[in-house]
Enzyme design. Structure first.
Site, PDB file in Angstrom:
ATOM      1  N   SER A   1       0.800  -1.222   0.000  1.00 55.50           N
ATOM      2  CA  SER A   1       0.000   0.000   0.000  1.00 55.50           C
ATOM      3  C   SER A   1       0.832   1.271   0.000  1.00 55.50           C
ATOM      4  O   SER A   1       0.338   2.321  -0.393  1.00 55.50           O
ATOM      5  CB  SER A   1      -0.947  -0.004   1.193  1.00 55.50           C
ATOM      6  OG  SER A   1      -0.203  -0.074   2.391  1.00 55.50           O
TER       7      SER A   1
ATOM      8  N   HIS B   1      -5.592  -4.251  -1.121  1.00 56.35           N
ATOM      9  CA  HIS B   1      -5.431  -3.146  -2.073  1.00 56.35           C
ATOM     10  C   HIS B   1      -5.485  -3.643  -3.520  1.00 56.35           C
ATOM     11  O   HIS B   1      -4.867  -3.052  -4.408  1.00 56.35           O
ATOM     12  CB  HIS B   1      -4.122  -2.402  -1.825  1.00 56.35           C
ATOM     13  CG  HIS B   1      -4.172  -1.483  -0.644  1.00 56.35           C
ATOM     14  ND1 HIS B   1      -4.718  -0.213  -0.708  1.00 56.35           N
ATOM     15  CD2 HIS B   1      -3.778  -1.653   0.630  1.00 56.35           C
ATOM     16  CE1 HIS B   1      -4.635   0.350   0.492  1.00 56.35           C
ATOM     17  NE2 HIS B   1      -4.068  -0.498   1.311  1.00 56.35           N
TER      18      HIS B   1
ATOM     19  N   LYS C   1     -12.321  -1.223   1.499  1.00 58.74           N
ATOM     20  CA  LYS C   1     -11.607  -0.384   0.537  1.00 58.74           C
ATOM     21  C   LYS C   1     -12.414  -0.320  -0.767  1.00 58.74           C
ATOM     22  O   LYS C   1     -13.441   0.342  -0.798  1.00 58.74           O
ATOM     23  CB  LYS C   1     -10.181  -0.908   0.366  1.00 58.74           C
ATOM     24  CG  LYS C   1      -9.382  -0.679   1.656  1.00 58.74           C
ATOM     25  CD  LYS C   1      -7.928  -1.019   1.570  1.00 58.74           C
ATOM     26  CE  LYS C   1      -7.222  -0.534   2.830  1.00 58.74           C
ATOM     27  NZ  LYS C   1      -6.629  -1.594   3.634  1.00 58.74           N
TER      28      LYS C   1
HETATM   29  C1  LIG Z   1      -6.413  -1.986   5.031  1.00 60.78           C
HETATM   30  C2  LIG Z   1      -5.714  -3.281   5.150  1.00 60.78           C
HETATM   31  C3  LIG Z   1      -6.078  -4.228   6.117  1.00 60.78           C
HETATM   32  C4  LIG Z   1      -7.138  -3.941   7.153  1.00 60.78           C
HETATM   33  O1  LIG Z   1      -8.398  -4.000   6.619  1.00 60.78           O
HETATM   34  P1  LIG Z   1      -9.658  -3.698   7.563  1.00 60.78           P
HETATM   35  O2  LIG Z   1     -10.754  -4.467   6.949  1.00 60.78           O
HETATM   36  O3  LIG Z   1      -9.844  -2.232   7.540  1.00 60.78           O
HETATM   37  O4  LIG Z   1      -9.294  -4.203   8.926  1.00 60.78           O
HETATM   38  C5  LIG Z   1      -5.433  -5.442   6.131  1.00 60.78           C
HETATM   39  N1  LIG Z   1      -4.436  -5.712   5.251  1.00 60.78           N
HETATM   40  C6  LIG Z   1      -4.048  -4.830   4.327  1.00 60.78           C
HETATM   41  C7  LIG Z   1      -2.955  -5.176   3.370  1.00 60.78           C
HETATM   42  C8  LIG Z   1      -4.666  -3.578   4.253  1.00 60.78           C
HETATM   43  O5  LIG Z   1      -4.251  -2.682   3.355  1.00 60.78           O
END
Ligand SMILES: *Cc1c(COP(=O)(O)O)cnc(C)c1O
Length: 415
Positions: A190, A218, A249
């Site tokens: 990310s 992502h 996301k």
């Molecule tokens: C955003 C993210 C998470 C966390 O996701 P949530 O559902 O908000 O807990 C986990 N792993 C990665 C790689 C992320 O970018």
């Protein structure tokens, strides 16, 4: 009083220490739905500004999509607001099962288990499937939630240098005596927007008899020809054993996550994963809306295609404007500045230009690798992207960094 003045002062000093290091996170408030254009109160108490949002994970522009909102309303009407239970007691509705089946089909996996978040999926998955005679071999830049999950598991933990396949091979050789080997990686990292070399990793996994877990948070919804993720991008959808991903996301942006993969592994999570067993079930509102999201994305690639076009337009524009960006194909575009103060100052000036972007610096990224991370969305129109590029050009000119490479910027501002 147990919470004495002395104690209060001690904690206040810890907060001051964060401020002194320049790492204090200021409060910011959004007064509008999440979209390409948002209304922001920043800093706290300041008058609201309408700005273009280039720092959300709203990759497909679904966070406030009318169809998704409608599905959430329908879910609320038909199945209620909350479950007041964990999944295995009385927290599983028919729609939870439907969503699991749809996610399995979308990702091309055998089975799926919902979690309250991807953080929870990552917290539960390792302990549920591995034990002390096993080893986890992870990329050194995996997401914090994977690191936390690995810490909760008794398997040995080893790492390989970021995306270094020679090093991964060495580590796989080293651990041939273990019962199970599990390679762990982010699909898209990310901070840099890099795609992991999943094809090579799968070859190594086969050669050294290892399993693979990819966190595609992502990537799910927009990477790959039809948005299934990094495994689709590389044409190896059958080779990945486990995917963890988020619904927070691209897939609607509310919350929720899952473990998807080989059915025995998912079943073990259902039996043993602690965040699944001990945390509340996803709200029907989110489940119903996420089902609609998966339905939309299964029918048309329109949104991921638009995101791809937007990404190309921005990457071309920003490069031509003379800013120093990390090359790549994902909608995560780091504008490299190396110096933390420069990243901070420039992001503030961008805000004054009506563009909401955030500077990232240590410890979120390595020291000396400060940047402004830009994230594109299918919600952006061409004029939004052009305005963002123009603002970067104006602000970049003010700081005299246009056309400079890493060496030039570091000479001018230091690391
Ligand atoms: C955003 C993210 C998470 C966390 O996701 P949530 O559902 O908000 O807990 C986990 N792993 C990665 C790689 C992320 O970018």
């Amino acid at each position: 009083m147990a919470y004495s003045d002395t104690r209060r002062r001690m904690f206040a000093e810890s907060i001051d220490a964060i401020k002194e290091k320049g790492l204090y996170k200021e409060k910011r408030f959004i007064w509008s739905p999440q979209d390409a254009e948002i209304e922001v109160e920043y800093p706290e108490g300041a008058s609201h500004e309408k700005v273009l949002n280039f720092c959300a994970n709203n990759y497909l522009g679904l966070s406030s999509h009318p169809e998704v909102i409608k599905a959430a309303h329908d879910g609320l009407e038909e199945r209620g607001y909350g479950m007041s239970s964990v999944r295995f007691i009385c927290g599983t509705q028919d729609i939870h099962r439907d969503l699991q089946d749809k996610v399995s089909a979308f990702l091309g996996m055998e089975d799926t288990l919902l979690f309250p978040s991807c953080m929870d999926a990552n917290a539960g998955v390792f302990e549920a499937i591995l034990e002390a005679e096993d080893v986890i071999i992870a990329d050194r830049l995996i997401h914090a939630s994977l690191v936390d999950g690995i810490r909760l598991c008794s398997a040995e933990y080893d790492t390989f240098k970021h995306m270094d396949m020679k090093h991964l091979r060495k580590k796989l050789e080293l651990h041939q005596d273990k019962r199970h080997r599990l390679i762990v990686t982010d699909g898209v990292f990310s901070m840099d927007g890099d795609l992991c070399p999943l094809d090579e990793m799968c070859d190594l996994a086969e050669e050294y008899d290892a399993m693979i877990l990819v966190d595609d948070s992502h990537a799910s919804g927009f990477i790959g020809k039809t948005g299934r993720g990094v495994h689709e991008h590389f044409g190896i959808m059958d080779k990945v054993d486990l995917i963890t991903t988020t619904f927070g996301k691209a897939l609607g942006g509310a919350s929720g996550g899952c473990v998807s993969g080989r059915k025995e592994l998912v079943e073990l999570c259902r039996q043993k994963a602690r965040p699944y067993l001990f945390s509340n079930s996803l709200s029907p509102v989110i489940v119903a809306a996420t089902i609609r999201v998966i339905d939309i994305l299964s029918k048309t690639t329109e949104r991921r295609d638009k995101l791809e076009e937007n990404t190309k337009r921005f990457r071309k524009g920003i490069t031509e404007a003379g800013l120093n960006v990390r090359e790549g194909v994902t909608p995560i575009v780091p504008v490299m500045l190396y110096n933390a103060k420069l990243a901070n100052d420039m992001s503030r000036d961008m805000y004054a230009e009506g563009i909401y972007v955030i500077g990232f610096f240590f410890p979120v990224v390595p020291a000396g690798a400060a940047r402004i991370r830009v994230q594109l969305s299918a919600a952006h129109e061409n004029e939004h992207i052009d305005k963002c590029v123009a603002a970067f050009k104006k602000v970049g000119e003010k700081y005299g960094i246009l056309g400079l490479d890493k060496k030039g910027i570091v000479e001018k501002y230091g690391m």
